[in-house]
Scaffold this motif. Structure first.
Motif, PDB file in Angstrom:
ATOM      1  N   GLN A 239       0.957  -1.138  -0.114  1.00 19.46           N
ATOM      2  CA  GLN A 239      -0.008  -0.003   0.154  1.00 19.46           C
ATOM      3  C   GLN A 239       0.955   1.128  -0.109  1.00 19.46           C
ATOM      4  O   GLN A 239       0.491   2.208   0.642  1.00 19.46           O
ATOM      5  N   LYS A 240       2.062   1.209  -0.577  1.00 17.76           N
ATOM      6  CA  LYS A 240       2.871   2.318  -0.885  1.00 17.76           C
ATOM      7  C   LYS A 240       3.003   2.929  -2.410  1.00 17.76           C
ATOM      8  O   LYS A 240       2.947   2.072  -3.107  1.00 17.76           O
ATOM      9  N   TRP A 241       3.070   4.431  -2.441  1.00 16.00           N
ATOM     10  CA  TRP A 241       3.115   4.698  -3.817  1.00 16.00           C
ATOM     11  C   TRP A 241       4.744   4.929  -4.190  1.00 16.00           C
ATOM     12  O   TRP A 241       5.387   5.335  -2.878  1.00 16.00           O
ATOM     13  N   ARG A 242       5.294   4.977  -5.247  1.00 14.35           N
ATOM     14  CA  ARG A 242       6.682   5.691  -5.619  1.00 14.35           C
ATOM     15  C   ARG A 242       6.301   6.443  -6.898  1.00 14.35           C
ATOM     16  O   ARG A 242       5.339   6.026  -7.608  1.00 14.35           O
ATOM     17  N   THR A 243       7.519   7.254  -7.254  1.00 17.24           N
ATOM     18  CA  THR A 243       7.288   7.875  -8.399  1.00 17.24           C
ATOM     19  C   THR A 243       8.658   7.249  -9.282  1.00 17.24           C
ATOM     20  O   THR A 243       9.550   7.120  -8.583  1.00 17.24           O
ATOM     21  N   LEU A 244       8.350   6.959 -10.575  1.00 11.39           N
ATOM     22  CA  LEU A 244       9.782   6.468 -11.195  1.00 11.39           C
ATOM     23  C   LEU A 244      10.563   7.437 -11.523  1.00 11.39           C
ATOM     24  O   LEU A 244      10.162   8.416 -11.615  1.00 11.39           O
ATOM     25  N   PRO A 245      12.073   7.113 -11.607  1.00 10.30           N
ATOM     26  CA  PRO A 245      12.699   8.372 -11.925  1.00 10.30           C
ATOM     27  C   PRO A 245      12.302   9.131 -13.045  1.00 10.30           C
ATOM     28  O   PRO A 245      11.823   8.604 -14.097  1.00 10.30           O
ATOM     29  N   GLU A 246      12.998  10.293 -13.326  1.00  6.51           N
ATOM     30  CA  GLU A 246      12.836  11.151 -14.251  1.00  6.51           C
ATOM     31  C   GLU A 246      13.274  10.507 -15.530  1.00  6.51           C
ATOM     32  O   GLU A 246      12.447  10.925 -16.532  1.00  6.51           O
ATOM     33  N   SER A 247      14.118   9.695 -15.649  1.00  4.19           N
ATOM     34  CA  SER A 247      14.498   9.052 -16.851  1.00  4.19           C
ATOM     35  C   SER A 247      13.147   8.087 -17.497  1.00  4.19           C
ATOM     36  O   SER A 247      13.233   7.737 -18.628  1.00  4.19           O
ATOM     37  N   SER A 248      12.550   7.700 -16.611  1.00  2.42           N
ATOM     38  CA  SER A 248      11.181   6.932 -17.025  1.00  2.42           C
ATOM     39  C   SER A 248      10.107   7.900 -17.221  1.00  2.42           C
ATOM     40  O   SER A 248       8.889   7.153 -17.249  1.00  2.42           O
ATOM     41  N   ASN A 249      10.275   9.077 -17.258  1.00  2.00           N
ATOM     42  CA  ASN A 249       8.997  10.189 -17.691  1.00  2.00           C
ATOM     43  C   ASN A 249       8.461   9.662 -19.042  1.00  2.00           C
ATOM     44  O   ASN A 249       9.246   8.965 -19.911  1.00  2.00           O
ATOM     45  N   LEU A 250       7.095  10.059 -19.047  1.00  3.06           N
ATOM     46  CA  LEU A 250       6.566   9.687 -20.254  1.00  3.06           C
ATOM     47  C   LEU A 250       7.194  10.345 -21.481  1.00  3.06           C
ATOM     48  O   LEU A 250       7.177  11.729 -21.414  1.00  3.06           O
ATOM     49  N   PRO A 251       7.652   9.800 -22.588  1.00  2.00           N
ATOM     50  CA  PRO A 251       8.425  10.661 -23.513  1.00  2.00           C
ATOM     51  C   PRO A 251       7.628  11.679 -24.137  1.00  2.00           C
ATOM     52  O   PRO A 251       8.113  12.708 -24.386  1.00  2.00           O
ATOM     53  N   ILE A 252       6.274  11.821 -24.514  1.00  2.00           N
ATOM     54  CA  ILE A 252       5.439  12.683 -24.861  1.00  2.00           C
ATOM     55  C   ILE A 252       4.375  12.807 -24.169  1.00  2.00           C
ATOM     56  O   ILE A 252       3.478  12.086 -24.070  1.00  2.00           O
ATOM     57  N   PRO A 253       4.406  13.786 -23.042  1.00  2.00           N
ATOM     58  CA  PRO A 253       3.230  13.895 -22.135  1.00  2.00           C
ATOM     59  C   PRO A 253       2.067  14.385 -22.924  1.00  2.00           C
ATOM     60  O   PRO A 253       1.930  15.301 -23.671  1.00  2.00           O
ATOM     61  N   ARG A 254       1.011  13.632 -22.445  1.00  6.85           N
ATOM     62  CA  ARG A 254      -0.477  13.844 -23.365  1.00  6.85           C
ATOM     63  C   ARG A 254      -1.501  13.122 -22.406  1.00  6.85           C
ATOM     64  O   ARG A 254      -1.312  12.322 -21.367  1.00  6.85           O
ATOM     65  N   ALA A 255      -2.785  13.658 -22.709  1.00 13.96           N
ATOM     66  CA  ALA A 255      -3.686  13.276 -22.079  1.00 13.96           C
ATOM     67  C   ALA A 255      -4.783  12.586 -23.147  1.00 13.96           C
ATOM     68  O   ALA A 255      -4.670  12.690 -24.103  1.00 13.96           O
ATOM     69  N   GLY A 256      -5.861  12.032 -22.409  1.00 12.99           N
ATOM     70  CA  GLY A 256      -6.896  11.446 -23.151  1.00 12.99           C
ATOM     71  C   GLY A 256      -6.223  10.071 -23.885  1.00 12.99           C
ATOM     72  O   GLY A 256      -6.615   9.445 -24.837  1.00 12.99           O
ATOM     73  N   CYS A 257      -4.883   9.955 -23.414  1.00 16.40           N
ATOM     74  CA  CYS A 257      -4.429   8.793 -23.962  1.00 16.40           C
ATOM     75  C   CYS A 257      -5.067   7.329 -23.266  1.00 16.40           C
ATOM     76  O   CYS A 257      -5.791   7.402 -22.336  1.00 16.40           O
ATOM     77  N   PHE A 258      -4.803   6.085 -23.648  1.00 14.89           N
ATOM     78  CA  PHE A 258      -5.557   4.882 -23.260  1.00 14.89           C
ATOM     79  C   PHE A 258      -4.256   4.222 -23.154  1.00 14.89           C
ATOM     80  O   PHE A 258      -3.306   4.000 -23.698  1.00 14.89           O
ATOM     81  N   SER A 259      -4.309   3.015 -22.076  1.00  9.07           N
ATOM     82  CA  SER A 259      -3.498   2.265 -21.617  1.00  9.07           C
ATOM     83  C   SER A 259      -3.810   0.860 -21.948  1.00  9.07           C
ATOM     84  O   SER A 259      -5.095   0.542 -21.918  1.00  9.07           O
ATOM     85  N   PHE A 260      -2.801  -0.135 -21.998  1.00  5.66           N
ATOM     86  CA  PHE A 260      -2.855  -1.535 -22.179  1.00  5.66           C
ATOM     87  C   PHE A 260      -1.588  -2.072 -21.752  1.00  5.66           C
ATOM     88  O   PHE A 260      -0.617  -1.725 -21.949  1.00  5.66           O
ATOM     89  N   VAL A 261      -1.807  -3.499 -21.110  1.00  6.20           N
ATOM     90  CA  VAL A 261      -0.771  -4.421 -20.858  1.00  6.20           C
ATOM     91  C   VAL A 261      -0.631  -5.342 -21.785  1.00  6.20           C
ATOM     92  O   VAL A 261      -1.435  -6.275 -22.174  1.00  6.20           O
ATOM     93  N   LEU A 262       0.848  -5.571 -21.921  1.00  3.93           N
ATOM     94  CA  LEU A 262       1.083  -6.475 -23.142  1.00  3.93           C
ATOM     95  C   LEU A 262       2.420  -7.351 -22.524  1.00  3.93           C
ATOM     96  O   LEU A 262       3.643  -6.578 -22.247  1.00  3.93           O
ATOM     97  N   GLY A 263       2.281  -8.254 -21.762  1.00  7.46           N
ATOM     98  CA  GLY A 263       3.136  -8.801 -21.164  1.00  7.46           C
ATOM     99  C   GLY A 263       3.683  -8.078 -19.661  1.00  7.46           C
ATOM    100  O   GLY A 263       2.751  -7.651 -19.065  1.00  7.46           O
TER     101      GLY A 263
END
Length: 341
Positions: A239-263
């Protein structure tokens, strides 16, 4: 003249911002090996044009639900490439991420009504594909209602992540709530590191990922501006949050995007931003083991406000808006083979 110069300056800033955020440490946009292009799919019949909708697989069929105005469910059979119509929901529903549980599609954290002060739904809405029937589920606590939230299922619980209380106006929240699907009870969990709306969450290896989105702010005339680069991760067991390092930021920040898990990869697809008037066509993949992003594929037509479904090693997407904001609404279906053909 002052207003004109301000628009020019903002345009230049947006362009510079686009160049900066789309580069990684070696100065190039993250790319994958053999980046693929999605292919338009010829189908029998067409779905209703719609955006701020949802697209999800359940029982071997794909369901396109919601969006602006009250529109019937569109049902796609990937085996025959045919679209058919289902029933209409009891009211207008939009800005939600659907989840599937017990062969039913659950909708929580949704909005209804007109821009920019949409209202959050007060209950969970349920669509049962086998009966083509809509019913109302449990009430959402009044103090925790919001729309544009992420929603995922894990271990018999529905998790509702972040969102916005007052349509597109204001009221962003970092809330995380858990709904016990068997006992029909809600529980508050620790807040996320930051608020976001207009995004989709995902579960990978017992962790909830929140990537993309923004803080919609029509109240300050910054509806599309306040996009979020950081990726926040919630470990369900601790039950803990963390923020990934800056190097793992989304390459093109945007909204209205949709997510999917692949492996073990998190896909973040499409979206809208101030970087361009057309919707984004990029599908980025985060390798959750290395924390690195790659450009996995590109849609034939950029879009936001829809989703991805899979069947027999192929991905599918449909509808959404082809431009920033609500137009043009699309009715096209696209597919991507995961075999590379």
């Amino acid at each position: 003249m002052i207003a004109f110069l301000r628009k020019v300056l903002l345009g230049c800033i947006s362009l510079l911002f686009a160049v900066v955020i789309s580069c990684n440490s070696d100065g190039a946009e993250p790319t994958g090996e053999g980046v693929q292009n999605w292919t338009p799919l010829e189908t029998t019949n067409l779905p209703d044009k719609r955006h701020e909708a949802a697209f999800v697989e359940c029982g071997g069929r794909f369901y396109l639900l919601g969006g602006r105005k009250v529109k019937p469910v569109d049902i796609f059979d990937p085996a025959t490439g045919t679209w058919t119509k289902g029933s209409r929901p009891p009211m207008e529903i939009h800005h939600f991420q659907p989840v599937v549980w017990d062969n039913k599609i659950l909708i929580a954290g949704a909005m209804t009504g007109a821009y920019p002060r949409e209202v959050s739904l007060d209950r969970i809405l349920i669509y049962e594909p086998a009966a083509d029937q809509w019913t109302w589920g449990a009430e959402i606590p009044e103090s925790r209602r919001r729309g544009g939230a992420g929603s995922v299922i894990h271990g018999g619980y529905l998790y509702l992540v972040s969102g916005i209380q007052n349509g597109h106006w204001d009221g962003w929240v970092p809330w995380l709530d858990r709904f016990d699907l068997e006992n029909q009870t809600w529980e508050k969990l620790p807040d996320a590191p930051r608020s976001r709306d207009h995004f989709q969450a995902a579960v990978i290896d017992g962790e909830i990922y929140a990537a993309g989105g923004r803080r919609s702010s029509a109240s300050t005339k910054q509806v599309f501006d306040l996009t979020i680069q950081e990726v926040d991760v919630y470990e369900i067991e601790t039950q803990k949050w963390r923020t990934l390092p800056e190097s793992s930021n989304l390459p093109i920040p945007r909204a209205g995007c949709f997510s999917f898990v692949l492996g073990s990869d998190l896909l973040v697809a499409g979206g809208e931003s101030m970087l361009q008037r057309t919707a984004h066509n990029e599908v980025h993949a985060l390798n959750t083991e290395t924390g690195k992003w790659s450009l996995m594929s590109r849609f034939d037509r950029g879009r936001h406000g829809t989703g991805i479904a899979s069947w027999e090693n192929r991905l599918y997407t449909v509808a959404g808006s082809g431009g920033r904001g609500g137009s043009p609404e699309l009715d096209t279906t696209e597919t991507l083979s995961l075999d590379g053909d």
